[in-house]
Design a protein around this motif. Sequence first.
Motif, short mmCIF file in Angstrom:
data_model
loop_
_atom_site.label_atom_id
_atom_site.label_comp_id
_atom_site.label_asym_id
_atom_site.label_seq_id
_atom_site.Cartn_x
_atom_site.Cartn_y
_atom_site.Cartn_z
N THR A 36 5.17 2.41 35.15
CA THR A 36 4.13 1.64 35.27
C THR A 36 4.16 0.73 36.14
O THR A 36 5.52 0.30 35.86
N HIS A 49 -11.63 3.47 39.88
CA HIS A 49 -11.47 4.39 39.41
C HIS A 49 -11.32 5.03 39.60
O HIS A 49 -11.25 5.93 41.59
N ALA A 99 -4.50 4.17 36.70
CA ALA A 99 -5.24 3.36 35.40
C ALA A 99 -4.65 1.97 35.73
O ALA A 99 -3.89 2.04 36.15
N GLN A 100 -5.42 1.29 35.51
CA GLN A 100 -5.39 0.21 35.48
C GLN A 100 -5.29 -0.79 33.70
O GLN A 100 -6.61 -0.64 33.38
N ARG A 101 -4.60 -1.79 33.34
CA ARG A 101 -4.87 -2.72 31.83
C ARG A 101 -4.81 -3.63 32.20
O ARG A 101 -3.94 -4.20 33.60
N THR A 102 -5.25 -4.39 31.38
CA THR A 102 -5.34 -6.07 31.36
C THR A 102 -4.38 -6.27 30.09
O THR A 102 -4.52 -6.00 29.13
N GLU A 103 -3.80 -8.34 30.30
CA GLU A 103 -3.05 -8.54 29.38
C GLU A 103 -2.22 -7.80 29.04
O GLU A 103 -2.11 -6.77 27.57
N ASP A 105 -1.51 -7.39 33.20
CA ASP A 105 -2.05 -5.91 34.08
C ASP A 105 -0.51 -5.61 34.31
O ASP A 105 0.99 -6.01 35.01
N GLU A 106 -0.79 -4.61 34.62
CA GLU A 106 -0.77 -3.03 34.89
C GLU A 106 -0.73 -2.04 35.60
O GLU A 106 -2.33 -1.91 35.37
N ASP A 108 -1.10 2.54 36.51
CA ASP A 108 -0.13 3.30 36.85
C ASP A 108 -0.49 4.66 38.01
O ASP A 108 -1.53 4.73 38.37
#
Length: 282
Positions: A36, A49, A99-103, A105-106, A108
């Motif tokens: 990550t 995606h 994968a991408q995530r926010t809050e 910002d990350e 994988d």
Amino acid sequence: MAAGSTTAPPVQAAFRVFPVQVEDAVRLTPHMVRITFGGPALADFRTGHRDQRGKILLPVAGQTEPLVPEDVNGAGWYAAWRSMPPETRPVLRTYTFRAQRTEPDEVDIDFALHGEGGPAGRWAAAARPGDRVLLVGPAREDAGGVDFRPPPGTGSVVLAGDETALPAIASILEGLPPELPVRVFAEVSGPDEEQALPGPAQVRWLHRGHGPSPLPEALREAELPSAAPYFWLAGEASVVKRLRRHLVSERDIDRGAVCFKGYWRRGLTEDQDDSAAVPASN
Ligand SMILES: Cc1cc2nc3c(=O)[nH]c(=O)nc-3n(C[C@H](O)[C@H](O)[C@H](O)COP(=O)(O)OP(=O)(O)OC[C@H]3O[C@@H](n4cnc5c(N)ncnc54)[C@H](O)[C@@H]3O)c2cc1C
């Protein structure tokens, strides 16, 4: 400036260099590690995606972090990277953004740890929180670098690949409607390397042990869906080529319904494999 002339708005680069640090490194299986990445630059990261690909730039011997390719003439990060002196130029490898995530910002990336590994495999095996690298990735969702594009009217999907394709397969599965029939042929070295995959897909795990890829035989023997299938194939280049040839020449599948990509080539590093060393935005 002459009357009537206009100033073109600055073109936003589709792919950009994102300085990041490792936040976490987790073994998904004995030979697959999920890294990550985090950092403020990722606020502008926008994955498309599916099998969204990009690059990782790694430090070379004697460096604690990679030098940033300086795009001084507007020719883009790739030209800048190529113009760096070979002894200090970061190692460049192609990976899937799983994968991408926010809050926060990350992003994988899942790295297959292969044999004695190349620079990327070795780096991933030893990665620790705080390690600094560069990602080259999309700054817009439509930036390109996505190959999984089933045509309208697709009635079923078949995905086939080895460990290097599993991150893309998992990400593709996450985006498919649950009612679409999906079959997966997933090659790994043995039972320890199987992973949970998302969605209701029908998954067949194939164990190669120390032998050749079991994918060609498995596909040859399989009864494939007849409802307008779309195929996505990735993994070792010669295996992928055989899979495609079987589908197109022996099963008479329309070429447009077969998306295929060699993700690595036996006996060659990515630097030596011309087909992989394409700029990330392609
Ligand atoms: C579009 C795309 C997406 C990709 N996504 C992923 C991903 O999400 N996860 C992932 O793990 N890989 C992925 N790959 C594959 C990855 O880029 C290659 O495996 C790459 O060669 C690894 O770099 P390296 O520095 O470890 O090895 P290199 O220095 O490139 O190669 C060193 C040696 O290892 C061999 N080798 C390379 N990969 C493998 C392997 N998997 N198994 C056995 N031998 C190997 C080479 O033939 C060479 O002999 C992707 C490739 C592409 C083109």
